[in-house]
Structures are given as C-alpha cells and as structure tokens.
Design a protein around this motif. Structure first.
Motif, PDB file in Angstrom:
ATOM      1  N   GLN A  27       0.830  -1.203   0.000  1.00 37.37           N
ATOM      2  CA  GLN A  27       0.000   0.000   0.000  1.00 37.37           C
ATOM      3  C   GLN A  27       0.865   1.253   0.000  1.00 37.37           C
ATOM      4  N   ASN A  28       1.984   1.215   0.717  1.00 38.85           N
ATOM      5  CA  ASN A  28       2.899   2.352   0.699  1.00 38.85           C
ATOM      6  C   ASN A  28       3.492   2.560  -0.697  1.00 38.85           C
ATOM      7  N   ALA A  29       3.871   1.473  -1.345  1.00 45.16           N
ATOM      8  CA  ALA A  29       4.395   1.562  -2.713  1.00 45.16           C
ATOM      9  C   ALA A  29       3.321   2.089  -3.652  1.00 45.16           C
ATOM     10  N   LEU A  30       2.098   1.624  -3.469  1.00 40.53           N
ATOM     11  CA  LEU A  30       0.976   2.068  -4.294  1.00 40.53           C
ATOM     12  C   LEU A  30       0.735   3.569  -4.133  1.00 40.53           C
ATOM     13  N   THR A  31       0.773   4.050  -2.910  1.00 39.39           N
ATOM     14  CA  THR A  31       0.576   5.480  -2.666  1.00 39.39           C
ATOM     15  C   THR A  31       1.648   6.304  -3.369  1.00 39.39           C
ATOM     16  N   MET A  32       2.894   5.858  -3.298  1.00 42.21           N
ATOM     17  CA  MET A  32       3.968   6.588  -3.980  1.00 42.21           C
ATOM     18  C   MET A  32       3.781   6.567  -5.494  1.00 42.21           C
ATOM     19  N   ALA A  33       3.406   5.415  -6.032  1.00 42.16           N
ATOM     20  CA  ALA A  33       3.216   5.298  -7.474  1.00 42.16           C
ATOM     21  C   ALA A  33       2.065   6.188  -7.946  1.00 42.16           C
ATOM     22  N   ILE A  34       0.978   6.226  -7.209  1.00 42.55           N
ATOM     23  CA  ILE A  34      -0.172   7.044  -7.602  1.00 42.55           C
ATOM     24  C   ILE A  34       0.169   8.520  -7.510  1.00 42.55           C
ATOM     25  N   VAL A  63       2.928  -8.806  -8.948  1.00 37.60           N
ATOM     26  CA  VAL A  63       2.043  -7.800  -8.341  1.00 37.60           C
ATOM     27  C   VAL A  63       2.366  -6.428  -8.922  1.00 37.60           C
ATOM     28  N   PHE A  64       3.646  -6.170  -9.139  1.00 32.01           N
ATOM     29  CA  PHE A  64       4.052  -4.877  -9.682  1.00 32.01           C
ATOM     30  C   PHE A  64       3.756  -4.772 -11.177  1.00 32.01           C
ATOM     31  N   VAL A  65       3.702  -5.906 -11.862  1.00 29.70           N
ATOM     32  CA  VAL A  65       3.264  -5.887 -13.264  1.00 29.70           C
ATOM     33  C   VAL A  65       1.806  -5.442 -13.332  1.00 29.70           C
ATOM     34  N   TRP A  66       0.989  -5.988 -12.433  1.00 31.09           N
ATOM     35  CA  TRP A  66      -0.422  -5.574 -12.387  1.00 31.09           C
ATOM     36  C   TRP A  66      -0.554  -4.099 -12.024  1.00 31.09           C
ATOM     37  N   LEU A  67       0.262  -3.650 -11.090  1.00 29.45           N
ATOM     38  CA  LEU A  67       0.236  -2.236 -10.719  1.00 29.45           C
ATOM     39  C   LEU A  67       0.588  -1.370 -11.922  1.00 29.45           C
ATOM     40  N   ALA A  68       1.612  -1.756 -12.651  1.00 27.70           N
ATOM     41  CA  ALA A  68       2.011  -0.979 -13.828  1.00 27.70           C
ATOM     42  C   ALA A  68       0.891  -0.940 -14.869  1.00 27.70           C
ATOM     43  N   ALA A  69       0.214  -2.061 -15.058  1.00 21.27           N
ATOM     44  CA  ALA A  69      -0.871  -2.125 -16.040  1.00 21.27           C
ATOM     45  C   ALA A  69      -2.047  -1.248 -15.621  1.00 21.27           C
ATOM     46  N   CYS A  70      -2.310  -1.182 -14.332  1.00 19.90           N
ATOM     47  CA  CYS A  70      -3.474  -0.430 -13.833  1.00 19.90           C
ATOM     48  C   CYS A  70      -3.168   1.027 -13.519  1.00 19.90           C
ATOM     49  N   LEU A  71      -1.906   1.402 -13.452  1.00 22.47           N
ATOM     50  CA  LEU A  71      -1.535   2.752 -13.017  1.00 22.47           C
ATOM     51  C   LEU A  71      -2.160   3.864 -13.850  1.00 22.47           C
ATOM     52  N   PRO A  72      -2.149   3.791 -15.187  1.00 21.31           N
ATOM     53  CA  PRO A  72      -2.809   4.861 -15.947  1.00 21.31           C
ATOM     54  C   PRO A  72      -4.309   4.964 -15.654  1.00 21.31           C
ATOM     55  N   LEU A  73      -4.956   3.833 -15.409  1.00 21.95           N
ATOM     56  CA  LEU A  73      -6.391   3.852 -15.092  1.00 21.95           C
ATOM     57  C   LEU A  73      -6.643   4.464 -13.718  1.00 21.95           C
ATOM     58  N   ILE A  74      -5.811   4.114 -12.753  1.00 26.30           N
ATOM     59  CA  ILE A  74      -5.941   4.668 -11.408  1.00 26.30           C
ATOM     60  C   ILE A  74      -5.708   6.175 -11.438  1.00 26.30           C
ATOM     61  N   ALA A  75      -4.690   6.605 -12.171  1.00 26.49           N
ATOM     62  CA  ALA A  75      -4.381   8.034 -12.262  1.00 26.49           C
ATOM     63  C   ALA A  75      -5.502   8.796 -12.981  1.00 26.49           C
TER      64      ALA A  75
END
Length: 163
Positions: free
Chosen positions: A44-51, A118-130
């Motif tokens: 979750q901390n990594a996710l917050t930084m990425a977002i 898990v980070f591959v999924w994060l990378a794939a979803c990052l533009p959608l989350i942003a």
C-alpha cells in the motif's frame, strides 16, 4: 447543494468506507496472517507513492482551478487537457519504471522477488488509477457532490469485492 446535504452525503461515504475497511482488514488478518498483513501494508505504501507520481500531484490544483474557472469553460477545458496530458505522461513513465524495476521493487517492498507479478499488475493499472483520480478531482471541483460521493462509495465496495 446545502452544507447539511453535503455533510450528510460525505457522512454516508465515510461510514461505507470505514465499514468496508473493517471487513477488509478482518478478512485479510484471518487469511494472510500478521506477516502477510505487513506485506500488504508495504505494498500500500508503494501504491501510494506510485499514484502520487502518476498523478503528478495534480489533484488539489485541478479541484481549485476547476472551481475557480467555473464561469470560463474554455479555460477549464485547457486546464483539464493540460492536467490530463501530465497525468497520462507521468503514469506511462511510472508504469514503465515499475515494469523495468519490478524485481527490485518486489524485493524492497515485499522481501521476495517472486512477487514481481504484483508490480506488473500495478504498472498495467496505473494509468487507469491516475485517470480515475483526475476525474474525481474534476468532479470535486465542479461541486458534483452526489456523483463524487457515489463514486467514492462505489470504489470502496469494488475494492472490497476485488480483494
């Protein structure tokens, strides 16, 4: 919309968010245990930084300028276009960096390079989350409280169901 209605709607959103968080935390505590729960916190901390990186930290500015330019539709659209391009560019760069360093990120945050997927999924979803964060900021700036609150409630419920 009156202050009372806005407060009531936000109150409902807070109750739903709190309720889903309690259920989610209980389910995770039971199924993943303390060690797994700690790893989720790290992620979750990594996710917050990425977002934050992917949105270019534009949220507050978009809300402020959307509200400020309420009578100037053209200026709003130019600002949204600029914010959208910034978010798109930053999220693509962020996703590329996450993909490139997924093994190192998995080792650093989750203490196991085997979790790189898990980070591959994060990378794939990052533009959608942003993009979602940008749209929420626009709704907030346009004072579309009902849609904004409904979106937040829906997000809380979807997060619970997905988990």
């Amino acid at each position: 919309m009156s202050l009372l209605k806005t407060s009531a709607l936000n109150g409902v959103a807070v109750v739903v968010r709190t309720g889903t968080a309690l259920v989610l935390n209980k389910v995770l505590a039971i199924y993943v245990g303390p060690a797994g729960y700690a790893l989720i916190g790290q992620f979750q901390n990594a996710l917050t930084m990425a977002i934050t990186f992917a949105t270019g930290a534009t949220g507050n500015g978009v809300v402020k300028l959307t509200a400020e330019y309420v009578t100037d539709g053209e200026r709003q659209r130019r600002m949204w276009r600029t914010a959208g391009l910034l978010v798109l560019g930053a999220s693509i760069v962020g996703a590329a960096l996450i993909l490139a360093f997924r093994d190192q990120l998995a080792s650093a945050f989750l203490h196991d390079p085997g979790y790189a997927g898990v980070f591959v999924w994060l990378a794939a979803c990052l533009p959608l989350i942003a993009g979602n964060a940008l749209l929420l900021a626009i709704m907030n700036g346009k004072k579309e409280v009902r849609r904004f609150v409904t979106s937040n409630i829906g997000g809380s419920i979807v997060s619970l169901l997905v988990t």
